[in-house]
Design an enzyme around this catalytic site. Structure first.
Site, PDB file in Angstrom:
ATOM      1  N   HIS A  34      -5.788   2.907  -7.047  1.00  0.00           N
ATOM      2  CA  HIS A  34      -5.317   1.541  -7.230  1.00  0.00           C
ATOM      3  C   HIS A  34      -4.982   1.326  -8.697  1.00  0.00           C
ATOM      4  O   HIS A  34      -5.679   1.844  -9.575  1.00  0.00           O
ATOM      5  CB  HIS A  34      -6.399   0.539  -6.801  1.00  0.00           C
ATOM      6  CG  HIS A  34      -5.859  -0.827  -6.576  1.00  0.00           C
ATOM      7  ND1 HIS A  34      -5.678  -1.714  -7.604  1.00  0.00           N
ATOM      8  CD2 HIS A  34      -5.432  -1.439  -5.446  1.00  0.00           C
ATOM      9  CE1 HIS A  34      -5.158  -2.840  -7.102  1.00  0.00           C
ATOM     10  NE2 HIS A  34      -5.000  -2.696  -5.809  1.00  0.00           N
ATOM     11  N   ASP A  52      -6.720  -0.543   1.958  1.00  0.00           N
ATOM     12  CA  ASP A  52      -5.985  -0.035   3.115  1.00  0.00           C
ATOM     13  C   ASP A  52      -6.677   1.115   3.816  1.00  0.00           C
ATOM     14  O   ASP A  52      -6.251   1.513   4.908  1.00  0.00           O
ATOM     15  CB  ASP A  52      -4.585   0.433   2.673  1.00  0.00           C
ATOM     16  CG  ASP A  52      -3.746  -0.741   2.227  1.00  0.00           C
ATOM     17  OD1 ASP A  52      -3.654  -1.705   2.990  1.00  0.00           O
ATOM     18  OD2 ASP A  52      -3.202  -0.698   1.118  1.00  0.00           O
TER      19      ASP A  52
END
Ligand code: CMC
Length: 444
Positions: free
Chosen positions: A322, A379
């Site tokens: 991320h 996710d």
């Protein structure tokens, strides 16, 4: 050169006259004010850079560029913290509902009882879409991606509500916000029903937000459908963890489009499209597709870990890494726990969950992932939950969009309410040809 902050410097993001950053460019020195956020983060205000020093900053992907001051969401990527309007994501997931979180994000405070009743009632009552919008579904391909349906129909809503497109009229904004929140699940569920050739199911306004999504997705006219309240609650929790994440790609897109004074439907439609990509909201779909490949491959995980590390191989570990988090994404923690709960409740045994757990364990022991601080992101587990609930893979990014809608709206509104907003218009360093002479076709 930046003077470090002291604890008492925190001042709601106002420019601090006592602090400044110095830039040496050739022999000249320039000073720029330093801005500090309420959680201590620092920003160098370089708005005068080009006019004073004749230079711009270059920052591909805006990784070090603050595009705005915002009071909506705080993320601390090093400590794995996420808060909406000051409230920890863990508390909101446990105690709140999606509609209450939407109100909080959009209006800045948790609603009082009357405020909540008004907001909730209005969002429930606007859930239908105009009957003739259904014709869009008839002419588009059955297997078309539902994100295309979602963005197109959200954009098309602007043609149905031309009397409420003025971004500077609070009443028009309010009604458009209620319509968007109410209609997005209906638009999404209709796209799914089209894809499986089933009749579209009207929303039922007595149902809660998550309940209605399940109802419109999975009910059929020929049978009774009873919504599983526990599953609906888990779905709302998944929507809550997606509800905002400050200046991510789709939210920045919404702000950028809105900065040209585009109406809210156009701005949100653009956000849906930005979310679609596999590096952003499409990653939940990509994670399941990756886990299925690993599963059908039947081999061990090392091959995939090695491929993810190989710079000559385009394969990446989807659901990992991320831009902001260099720690476990707190949303992934919540969803990992929820995935066990949902699968247990539904009696689903999914080998993909086992592969995901194992993959996480292997990756988190591997120096490549450790050194780069690559952890599971939001996710990684969301798709496993949606799959167990019965959603097809193509609907995963759509669920992300439904969850992210309050955040997009909150940022769009904050942008219009700020006196500092200017049209988004980044600069560039041109590295193409210098001036050239045009040669007529016959001489080339
Ligand atoms: N698998 C393998 N290597 C990775 C991965 C990954 N998933 N993510 C990052 N890296 C490596 C990358 O190759 C680079 O290595 P090196 O320093 O040797 O060149 C390093 O880690 C830094 O990565 P980056 O691509 O420069 O980081 P970024 O901030 O530009 O990208 C990201 C962030 C999320 C796009 C990226 O981590 C990624 O592609 N992850 C997989 C897709 C994904 O799960 N996306 C969902 C993000 S969370 C939901 C959302 O906000 O949309």
């Amino acid at each position: 050169m930046l003077n470090p902050p002291r604890d008492d410097d925190v001042n709601n993001g106002e420019t601090m006259s006592a602090k400044n950053a110095k830039l040496l460019l050739d022999d000249a020195e320039y000073q720029f004010p330093v801005v500090q956020g309420t959680e201590g983060e620092l920003g160098i205000d370089i708005r005068a850079l080009r006019s004073t020093a004749g230079a711009i900053t270059l920052d591909e992907g805006y990784a070090n560029t603050g595009s705005t001051r915002s009071a909506i969401t705080f993320v601390d990527g090093r400590r794995g913290i996420l808060r909406y309007r000051g409230y920890p994501i863990e508390d909101l997931c446990e105690k709140s509902s999606f509609i209450e979180v939407a109100y909080l994000l959009i209006f800045g405070e948790l609603p009082g009882q009357e405020q909540f009743a008004y907001f909730d009632r209005s969002v429930r009552r606007h859930s239908m879409i105009m009957e003739d919008i259904k014709q869009y579904y008839d002419v588009w391909p059955r297997k078309g991606h539902p994100m295309a349906y979602l963005s197109s129909i959200v954009s098309a809503l602007s043609t149905y509500y031309e009397d409420s497109l003025d971004p500077f009229d609070p009443r028009q904004v309010e009604i458009s916000v209620h319509r968007l929140l109410a209609k997005l699940p209906t638009i999404a569920a209709y796209a799914y029903k089209k894809s499986v050739g089933q009749p579209k199911i009207y929303p039922l306004n007595r149902l809660g937000y998550g309940e209605n999504i399940l109802h419109m997705m999975f009910a059929v006219p020929t049978e009774e459908y009873e919504v599983d309240k526990e599953i609906a609650r888990a779905l709302e929790q998944a929507l809550i963890v997606h509800a905002d994440h400050e200046q991510n790609c789709s939210t920045s897109t919404v702000r950028m489009v809105g900065s040209s004074y585009a109406n809210i439907f156009a701005s949100i439609a653009a956000g849906v499209l930005a979310l679609w990509g596999p590096l952003h909201g499409g990653a939940n779909q990509a994670v399941i597709e990756m886990l299925e490949r690993i599963h059908s491959d039947g081999g061990g995980l090392n091959k995939w870990i090695d491929r993810a590390k190989d710079k000559d191989d385009a394969f990446r570990l989807m659901g990992f890494g991320h831009r902001v988090y260099q720690n476990y994404d707190p949303r992934a923690t919540i969803l990992k726990e929820a995935s066990h709960r949902v699968l247990d409740k539904l009696g689903v045994h999914d080998p993909l969950l086992e592969i995901a757990l194992e993959l996480e364990e292997v990756a988190l022991k591997d120096s490549y992932f450790v050194e780069r601080k690559l952890y599971p992101n939001v996710d990684f587990y969301s798709g496993i939950i949606y799959k167990a609930m019965g959603f097809p893979v193509k609907m995963f990014p759509v669920l992300f969009a439904i969850g992210r809608l309050p955040g997009w709206i909150a940022h769009w509104k904050e942008m219009f309410e700020s006196e500092e907003t200017r049209i988004s218009r980044p600069r560039q360093i041109y590295n193409g040809y210098p001036e050239r002479k045009y040669l007529p076709l016959e001489k080339r």
